[in-house]
Enzyme design. Structure first.
Site, short mmCIF file in Angstrom:
data_model
loop_
_atom_site.label_atom_id
_atom_site.label_comp_id
_atom_site.label_asym_id
_atom_site.label_seq_id
_atom_site.Cartn_x
_atom_site.Cartn_y
_atom_site.Cartn_z
N ASP A 275 45.24 10.19 -18.01
CA ASP A 275 43.90 9.61 -17.89
C ASP A 275 43.98 8.44 -16.90
OD1 ASP A 275 43.61 11.30 -20.11
OD2 ASP A 275 42.18 9.95 -21.10
N LYS B 253 34.78 14.05 -20.64
CA LYS B 253 35.27 13.26 -21.77
C LYS B 253 34.51 11.94 -21.88
CE LYS B 253 39.33 10.81 -23.61
NZ LYS B 253 40.76 10.49 -23.45
N LYS C 196 35.74 11.33 -16.98
CA LYS C 196 35.69 10.59 -18.24
C LYS C 196 34.86 9.34 -18.02
CE LYS C 196 38.98 8.12 -21.27
NZ LYS C 196 40.42 7.88 -21.55
#
Lengths: 270, 303, 490
Positions: free
Chosen positions: B140, B239, B203
């Site tokens: 991430d 996400k 995300k």
């Protein structure tokens, strides 16, 4: 020997005889055009054509033009006084007509502030309402007073940005036709005002039923004529303004009665 | 991608009307999800959770406990699935890997000078490599918001590309930190930039900035994913992370997902929820649906 | 330590389906039959006739309501005229108290009213719950505040009430239209006789009950159920001084003819064929929502619906692709289900009208698109529909369909958009979608329509004047302008 004037209709910025070739003599020895439904049709077409340009002039500019009409009328005070029978009442009528143009010249750029609103809707939107001209207006001038009766209805209609086909006083049309000459020299674009003389009972049904007329100021209608106009107006849902006894009052509502209100919404966000 | 091409791509990104998108999100949040569909949604929500701890105070003990919770959220109840992944700082990847081996629960590591992204590209790439070497299954990363907001799209693009290159086939989630981007227009631009640069997921947030994930931001990002899929055929994952604490919120995200991207995205392969305390709320809701009684916090383990 | 991941349960194999989420109806009591509300009481109709009101989603009869005849109209107008004497002399502050109380009671009984509205009319509960009922209550609240401020509203013009207002409303927003009619009328000191639409009388009768509960003086509000002849009788009654009508342009014209020469004040809110104009720089995803809201809100039974979509040619393809896929997510079905987006068509007659016009579109050569969706077996339903390849001359581009049917046309330049948008006898509303502020104002200025929604559509508010240009009627409802329709002024 005088050079006499030929009275003509004021149509699309020009002075024309009735296409019918007919005249009548309602007011002394003068031959006055007895307008036909085809003259009316041509005038509505001219008024429709003039509408986008006139309605989109700046309010300031419309005010200047209306003021110019006051100037031109004032300059021909003597002629109108004579036309209206002379004497003090006639002079008073001309003065009041000049004053009417001046008064409405000052309203063109205030109607929005006077009658527009910003509406505090319950949500993230900016929302405002503004008056806009309704379009082509048929003005049925009162029979009396021959000049002031017309000017008191015509000026507010123009003030809001409409274009007009006016039916002159049937009994006393000379002042109305001469007013056409004033307006022709007042920087009004051709077609913004059209003046039709003739037999009211002949013309009124065509005006009331015309599908490209948006509103009728029925100030000069009798009760029976008003009912007739209202019924025929339903064909395209014309607005019919019944001014009643207050028809001669100076009021911004005379202009606003011939206007629509448009509401605009827009979200507020980044 | 060349500088001129990228600049025109960013300038050509369609604008977003704030009021419109917020109304759309609010309308979707009013969907009423009941009974069987609620249980289905809660089950999917658990399977999509990236159970996260990202604190300076994180220790191997803390991570170990989180791993246990992620694998068996409700000990003794075999019907409750494991979460999708445990998300930790790079230095704790090895601990998580050791405790999750064989469980099917993946290890996700934040990287690239999380949460600010204010470091050198070389450091960010090196950090990514270290995390992968420690066994991370997913990365991430954060974008460089400073570069993005100053208009240096090329730098953001190149950096995502470099990290993706380091990742190889390992899925890369790119955190836009939408709370710092200021407008939905920027969210849309950043989404498209990240997808074009090679993101496997986009995300919303680090969880360190308020606002973190919001429903309207998610609507915007999912619409970008949908457009990107239509144009390129690539199905990028989504996400939301940060501030998602209740089952009701989680279900709202699933509703937006369902009505924006459709059933193809309703899988941990393409949807994750970055969260920590959410899991227990979901467990309480499932128990409530099953037993009919509202639940108390003392009956669910806090890890 | 190796721990096996939990196996997936069979539930996991299923797709995400929304379970039915019906709004509860057990708190609602619908009587087997209703009488007329005249002079503060429910009275038997002189006609002795009743007709059924049907739930269009099920075809089941909900109740029998009275059909008012000429004698009933006369009774109601007389009751209103009697009440006018005291109501018009009541201080503005006291009138305000009464109207505020009506608003509060509507809020207190909001869910009951919403369910009733949905059952009687077929609209989705989420709309009656979130739009119709709150807006109706807000409308009363807004005008209540004007009741003691008329002198400020119309300075130097001596505002006076007109007398008895005869009001006839349609079936698409029964309670909201009732509020638009009754609230300003009462605030200005008038009394009213209102006729709800034949197919949706129940919320007006519930409002009558609220009037009783609120101790509103008898005769101030009278509700007459009935059909077209009842409305005609009301409009024609000599003691009615003000006529307000919302409905079709055809009936509006009949009313203008019928009231010609009577001196009655008249406002008409009629049909529309609004253009919703989307420019190539529009915020497209929000425009899609606006298009959907513009034409599928309330099954398209909306006079200001954005039924003509004008799309700049350069974005036609992506816009249509998005729109079609969005249509696939619209949930058509049980109006009482909280997740329903598109409910039932209001009546069999309306369904037949929609079907007729849709068939004309197909025959004229337009291309039809409808998403696959299951429709309930009973009741009246129509799939959300898009027509492409529509020419300006087709009936589906000119006539008001009043159903969930969108006609898509294209334009190339702003001037062409304006020309096409205004090329209709109607002039109620218009929409414009563009990112460019100056273009919004340019277009808003040129739309011959009473309401222009820029980057939004179908928004309503009590403070916001609403009404048409041209054949969409005259007069405004809402805001200060709406109040002017109910006062005599110098």
């Amino acid at each position: 020997m005088d050079v006499r004037k030929t009275y003509k209709l004021f149509a699309a910025g020009e002075f024309v005889r009735s296409e019918s070739g007919r005249t009548y003599q309602p007011d002394g020895p003068h031959n006055v055009p007895r307008g036909s439904r085809k003259d009316l049709r041509d005038m509505v077409k001219a008024a429709r054509g003039a509408f986008p340009g006139w309605s989109r002039r700046t309010a300031m500019n419309r005010g200047q033009v209306l003021y110019r009409a006051a100037e031109m009328l004032d300059g021909r005070r003597a002629e109108f006084r004579d036309l209206l029978g002379g004497g003090r009442p006639a002079g008073g009528q001309v003065d009041a007509a000049v004053e009417t143009w001046v008064w409405y010249a000052g309203w063109t750029d205030k109607l929005h502030q006077f009658a527009g609103t910003v509406n505090p809707v319950a949500g993230p939107y900016f929302n405002f309402t503004l008056p806009e001209p309704t379009g082509v207006v048929g003005v049925v001038a009162p029979e009396e007073p021959a000049l002031l009766g017309l000017v008191r209805r015509l000026a507010p209609a123009l003030c809001g940005g409409n274009t007009v086909v006016a039916l002159a006083s049937e009994r006393a049309p000379l002042a109305a036709l001469t007013l056409g000459e004033v307006l022709a020299t007042s920087d009004l674009p051709p077609g913004v005002v059209n003046v039709l003389s003739g037999k009211r009972q002949e013309l009124l049904p065509w005006l009331a039923a015309h599908m490209d007329v948006n509103a009728i100021d029925a100030a000069g209608c009798t009760a029976a004529q008003l009912a007739q106009v209202q019924e025929a107006a339903a064909g395209n849902l014309k607005r019919v303004v019944q001014s009643g006894p207050g028809a001669e009052a100076l009021s911004p509502h005379a202009a606003l009665d011939l206007m629509e209100f448009k509401t605009v919404w827009h979200p507020i966000g980044v | 991608m060349s500088l001129t091409h990228l600049g025109s791509l960013m300038r050509g990104v369609r604008s977003v009307d704030q009021v419109g998108v917020e109304e759309r999100a609010a309308a979707l949040a009013k969907r009423s999800i009941k009974k069987a569909s609620k249980l289905w949604a809660l089950d999917l929500a658990i399977r999509c959770i990236d159970l996260t701890t990202l604190e300076g105070a994180d220790t191997p003990g803390k991570v170990t406990a989180l791993c246990a919770k992620g694998v068996r959220p409700q000990p003794g109840d075999a019907s409750i699935p494991s979460v999708a992944a445990i998300c930790v700082y790079p230095s704790l990847v090895a601990t998580a890997v050791a405790h999750l081996r064989g469980s099917g629960v993946r290890v996700a590591s934040v990287a690239t000078a999380f949460p600010s992204g204010q470091s050198f590209t070389s450091i960010k790439v090196a950090e990514t490599r270290e995390a992968l070497a420690a066994g991370a299954d997913e990365i991430d990363m954060v974008i460089d918001r400073g570069a993005f907001l100053s208009g240096d799209y090329q730098r953001v693009y190149d950096e995502i590309g470099s990290v993706k290159e380091a990742c190889g086939s390992t899925p890369l989630k790119v955190i836009l930190e939408t709370g710092e981007l200021g407008t939905y227009d920027n969210v849309r631009r950043a989404s498209i930039l990240a997808m074009a640069a090679g993101a496997d997921f986009i995300k919303t947030s680090t969880g360190k900035i308020t606002p973190a994930a919001t429903l309207p931001v998610s609507v915007v990002m999912m619409e970008c994913i949908r457009d990107f899929s239509r144009e390129t055929g690539k199905q990028i994952g989504f996400k939301p992370a940060g501030g998602i604490r209740t089952s009701k919120q989680a279900i709202a995200y699933l509703v937006v997902l369902y009505e924006t991207l459709g059933p193809d995205w309703m899988t941990p392969e393409r949807f994750r929820l970055g969260a920590s305390s959410l899991l227990n709320d979901i467990l309480m809701q499932i128990q409530k649906e099953r037993s009919g009684a509202y639940q108390g916090a003392d009956y669910f383990s806090v890890d | 330590m190796a721990i096996a991941k939990r196996p997936s349960t069979e539930m996991r194999e299923r797709r995400f389906e929304y379970a039915a989420a019906p709004e509860a109806t057990d708190h609602l009591k619908i009587a087997d039959s209703y009488s007329l509300f005249i002079g503060g009481r429910f009275v038997e109709p002189h006609s002795r006739r009743r007709f059924a009101t049907v739930n269009p989603a099920t075809g089941q009869t909900l109740s029998e309501v009275a059909e008012a005849d000429d004698a009933d109209v006369d009774r109601a107008v007389t009751a209103a005229a009697d009440a006018f004497r005291s109501w018009s002399r009541l201080s503005g502050a006291k009138r305000a108290r009464h109207i505020f109380r009506l608003s509060r009671l509507m809020q207190e009984r909001a869910r009951e009213l919403a369910v009733l509205e949905t059952m009687d009319g077929g609209k989705p509960i989420k709309e009656s719950r979130d739009v119709d009922v709150p807006l109706a209550a807000a409308h009363f609240f807004y005008y209540a505040g004007w009741a003691d401020k008329l002198e400020w509203a119309f300075p130097n013009r001596r505002p006076r009430p007109l007398g008895v207002a005869g009001q006839v409303i349609p079936w698409n927003f029964p309670l909201l239209m009732l509020a638009w009619k009754i609230a300003p009328a009462l605030a200005a000191g008038n009394t009213v006789v209102l006729k709800p639409a034949e197919t949706t009388p129940l919320s007006a009768l519930a409002f009558a009950d609220i009037c009783q509960q609120a101790d509103l003086p008898p005769g101030v509000v009278n509700i007459l159920t009935g059909a077209g002849s009842t409305g005609a009788s009301l409009v024609g009654h000599p003691d009615v001084r003000k006529v307000a009508f919302t409905g079709s342009t055809e009936v509006g014209k009949e009313i203008q003819r019928a009231t010609a020469g009577s001196g009655k004040h008249l406002t008409l809110e009629l049909g529309g064929k609004a253009a919703n104009i989307v420019f190539e720089d529009a915020p497209l995803d929000q425009a899609i929502e606006g298009i959907v809201n513009g034409i599928y809100f309330n099954q398209g039974h909306v006079c200001c619906a954005g039924s003509r979509l004008l799309v700049q040619e350069s974005i036609l393809e992506p816009l249509l692709a998005k729109l079609k896929s969005r249509l696939g997510t619209l949930r058509v079905g049980d109006p009482l289900d909280k997740n329903t987006d598109v409910g039932a068509i209001n009546s069999r007659a309306q369904l037949e009208k929609i079907e007729g016009l849709v068939n004309s579109g197909i025959e004229e050569g337009a291309e039809i698109y409808q998403p696959a969706c299951d429709l309930p077996e009973r009741g009246y339903w129509f799939r959300p529909t898009i027509f492409t390849n529509v020419a300006q001359s087709y009936r589906i581009a000119r006539e008001e369909i009043f159903g969930p049917v969108l006609s898509v046309l294209t334009f190339r330049t702003p001037d062409e958009a304006v020309e096409k948008a205004n090329n209709t006898p109607y002039g109620l509303s218009a929409g414009v979608w563009t990112d460019k502020g100056s273009r919004i104002l340019w277009l808003a200025e040129r739309m011959r329509a009473g309401v222009v929604w820029a980057n939004t559509f179908n928004r309503f508010d009590p403070t916001s004047p609403f009404g048409g240009y041209k054949e969409s009627g005259f007069g405004r409802e809402g805001g200060l302008h709406g109040l002017a329709a109910y006062v005599e002024l110098d």
